[in-house]
Motif scaffolding. Structure first.
Motif, PDB file in Angstrom:
ATOM      1  N   SER A  11      -5.684   1.641  -9.498  1.00  0.00           N
ATOM      2  CA  SER A  11      -4.553   0.743  -9.271  1.00  0.00           C
ATOM      3  C   SER A  11      -4.616   0.140  -7.865  1.00  0.00           C
ATOM      4  CB  SER A  11      -3.223   1.484  -9.460  1.00  0.00           C
ATOM      5  OG  SER A  11      -2.983   2.391  -8.410  1.00  0.00           O
ATOM      6  N   ASP A  12      -5.157   0.890  -6.915  1.00  0.00           N
ATOM      7  CA  ASP A  12      -5.340   0.365  -5.561  1.00  0.00           C
ATOM      8  C   ASP A  12      -6.348  -0.783  -5.561  1.00  0.00           C
ATOM      9  OD1 ASP A  12      -3.572   2.245  -4.675  1.00  0.00           O
ATOM     10  OD2 ASP A  12      -5.103   3.616  -3.928  1.00  0.00           O
ATOM     11  N   SER A  13      -7.389  -0.647  -6.366  1.00  0.00           N
ATOM     12  CA  SER A  13      -8.380  -1.721  -6.479  1.00  0.00           C
ATOM     13  C   SER A  13      -7.730  -2.978  -7.030  1.00  0.00           C
ATOM     14  CB  SER A  13      -9.532  -1.286  -7.402  1.00  0.00           C
ATOM     15  OG  SER A  13     -10.194  -0.160  -6.875  1.00  0.00           O
ATOM     16  N   LEU A  14      -6.860  -2.786  -8.008  1.00  0.00           N
ATOM     17  CA  LEU A  14      -6.142  -3.919  -8.580  1.00  0.00           C
ATOM     18  C   LEU A  14      -5.238  -4.562  -7.532  1.00  0.00           C
ATOM     19  CD1 LEU A  14      -5.329  -5.661 -10.987  1.00  0.00           C
ATOM     20  CD2 LEU A  14      -3.651  -3.906 -11.626  1.00  0.00           C
ATOM     21  N   THR A  74      -4.204  -9.031  -3.730  1.00  0.00           N
ATOM     22  CA  THR A  74      -4.084  -9.488  -2.344  1.00  0.00           C
ATOM     23  C   THR A  74      -5.017 -10.671  -2.075  1.00  0.00           C
ATOM     24  OG1 THR A  74      -3.474  -7.283  -1.554  1.00  0.00           O
ATOM     25  CG2 THR A  74      -4.338  -8.826   0.073  1.00  0.00           C
ATOM     26  N   ILE A  75      -6.255 -10.581  -2.553  1.00  0.00           N
ATOM     27  CA  ILE A  75      -7.222 -11.663  -2.355  1.00  0.00           C
ATOM     28  C   ILE A  75      -6.760 -12.933  -3.059  1.00  0.00           C
ATOM     29  CG2 ILE A  75      -9.564 -12.439  -2.874  1.00  0.00           C
ATOM     30  CD1 ILE A  75     -10.504  -9.572  -2.491  1.00  0.00           C
ATOM     31  N   ILE A 120       3.703 -17.171  -1.225  1.00  0.00           N
ATOM     32  CA  ILE A 120       2.997 -16.501  -2.318  1.00  0.00           C
ATOM     33  C   ILE A 120       2.528 -15.123  -1.859  1.00  0.00           C
ATOM     34  CG2 ILE A 120       0.874 -16.560  -3.706  1.00  0.00           C
ATOM     35  CD1 ILE A 120       1.233 -19.535  -4.013  1.00  0.00           C
ATOM     36  N   GLU A 121       2.221 -14.985  -0.575  1.00  0.00           N
ATOM     37  CA  GLU A 121       1.801 -13.681  -0.051  1.00  0.00           C
ATOM     38  C   GLU A 121       2.895 -12.637  -0.242  1.00  0.00           C
ATOM     39  OE1 GLU A 121      -0.429 -13.019   3.504  1.00  0.00           O
ATOM     40  OE2 GLU A 121      -0.815 -15.159   3.736  1.00  0.00           O
ATOM     41  N   ALA A 172       1.019  -7.872   2.368  1.00  0.00           N
ATOM     42  CA  ALA A 172       0.258  -7.295   1.266  1.00  0.00           C
ATOM     43  C   ALA A 172      -0.720  -6.241   1.779  1.00  0.00           C
ATOM     44  CB  ALA A 172      -0.491  -8.390   0.509  1.00  0.00           C
ATOM     45  N   LEU A 173      -1.418  -6.547   2.885  1.00  0.00           N
ATOM     46  CA  LEU A 173      -2.349  -5.577   3.447  1.00  0.00           C
ATOM     47  C   LEU A 173      -1.619  -4.362   3.993  1.00  0.00           C
ATOM     48  CD1 LEU A 173      -5.238  -7.343   5.419  1.00  0.00           C
ATOM     49  CD2 LEU A 173      -5.319  -6.136   3.235  1.00  0.00           C
TER      50      LEU A 173
END
Length: 375
Positions: free
Chosen positions: A53-56, A61-62, A83-84, A151-152
């Motif tokens: 889920s972290d990968s998602l 984020t990208i 949007i961020e 997001a980061l």
């Protein structure tokens, strides 16, 4: 006023950090999945799912930063920076989903307990995962603050939570291995609650940004200090800043100037204020309002002091500014900021108007009720 170079560098930083997070989390998920299946441990398997889920989250984020970087258009003249904040809220929702899923599975395991078997390799994998996650959390969180990416920052907090989750899994594995105590389900419940709490807090923060939260005290004070240091400015008030995404603050400010200035001088001063604020803080001032200041008029000075005395009896008045006395037209005008804690600010303003009017018979008193928008 453009800072496209800084914006491009920021986007590249966020994309690079997110890509590193994706690779790290996919690798961790693979190792944990194998270890969890081998040990028949639900907590390790859930930990692996959480890494996926972290990968998602990093992928979102990208995508979010790419969409936020789109240039303004006719339909969105202020750009797409917000949007961020939307992508950050999606990440928060994913964190909440992972937390509630882990809680559900943990409760199931409490009701129907199993006895997992942990090998030395499993313990090594869990220990390594904790170290990797802590390093990743520090790296991502630091990069998020530097790039001003909600997001980061949310991903960094999530990575830290994952490290705690892995630590609890390791602790329960050691308890099982050396003492025969099956605690993983109970420990997972506690960590799940913590993750849910963290997700709710993250979601609240991003919603505040979307709704329009108060500008930070540091930013407001820094901008006003810059403005007040410009020759010809005798005060800076009514700083209104709208957040159109990280590093995309736009708004207006009022400055106090001498009533002897010409329109040309005011125009030159206003432009200087705009340029100075943008160069030092990256904040775009779309408008600079003017308050005129009585020049060499002792009667006006005394009247201002008298008004301040009246306002001192009103504890909810935070500030008075923009005072001007026109003796020829018999007008006294000023702005007051009344705390949001007052239920009926208009009524409080009316009381002040009545008291000031009584003190200055023959004058038309005009009070503008301002809001406490910034420090």
């Amino acid at each position: 006023m453009k800072n496209d170079g800084k914006t491009d560098a920021r986007e590249k930083t966020i994309a690079r950090v997110s890509l590193i997070s994706i690779v790290a989390n996919v690798a961790l998920a693979a190792f944990k999945a194998v270890a969890g299946l081998a040990a028949s441990s639900i907590s390790i398997i859930l930990d692996a799912v959480n890494n996926l889920s972290d990968s998602l989250s990093s992928i979102i984020t990208i995508i979010g930063i790419k969409l936020a970087g789109k240039k303004p258009d006719k339909k969105h003249p202020y750009g797409h920076g917000r949007i961020e904040y939307i992508s950050a809220s999606i990440i928060s929702a994913i964190i909440l989903y992972a937390g509630f899923t882990a809680l559900k599975e943990s409760i199931v395991k409490i009701i129907n307990p199993t006895r997992p078997s942990y090998s030395n390799l499993t313990l090594v994998i869990l220990s390594a995962a904790i170290i990797v996650k802590l390093l990743l959390a520090s790296f991502v969180k630091k990069a998020g603050k530097k790039a001003m990416s909600k997001a980061l920052e949310a991903s960094g907090d999530d990575a830290r939570n994952d490290a705690l989750l892995s630590a609890s899994v390791l602790a329960s594995a050691l308890a099982m291995r050396f003492f025969g105590l099956s605690l993983e389900a109970y420990v997972s419940v506690l960590i799940s609650v913590f993750i849910i709490k963290s997700g709710i807090e993250m979601l609240k923060d991003t919603f505040d940004d979307i709704l329009g939260a108060r500008v930070s005290s540091d930013t407001a004070k820094a901008v006003k200090e810059t403005v007040c240091n410009i020759p010809g400015v005798y005060g800076a008030y009514d700083l209104f800043l709208n957040d159109y995404g990280p590093k995309r603050l736009q708004g207006s400010i009022h400055i106090e100037v001498l009533d002897t200035m010409t329109a040309a001088q005011i125009d030159e001063l206003s432009n200087k204020v705009m340029v100075e604020v943008f160069n030092k803080h990256g904040v775009i001032l779309t408008a600079v309002g003017i308050y005129s200041r009585n020049t060499n008029d002792q009667e006006a000075t005394d009247a201002k002091e008298k008004v301040l005395e009246i306002l001192e009896s009103h504890k909810d008045v935070l500030q008075m500014h923009g005072f001007y006395m026109n003796k020829e037209m018999k007008i006294i005008k000023f702005d007051v900021i009344i705390s949001f804690d007052v239920k009926d600010r208009e009524t409080e303003c009316a009381r002040i108007l009545q008291e000031v009017s009584k003190e200055f018979p023959g004058y038309s008193v005009k009070i503008n009720l301002d809001s406490d928008m910034s420090d």
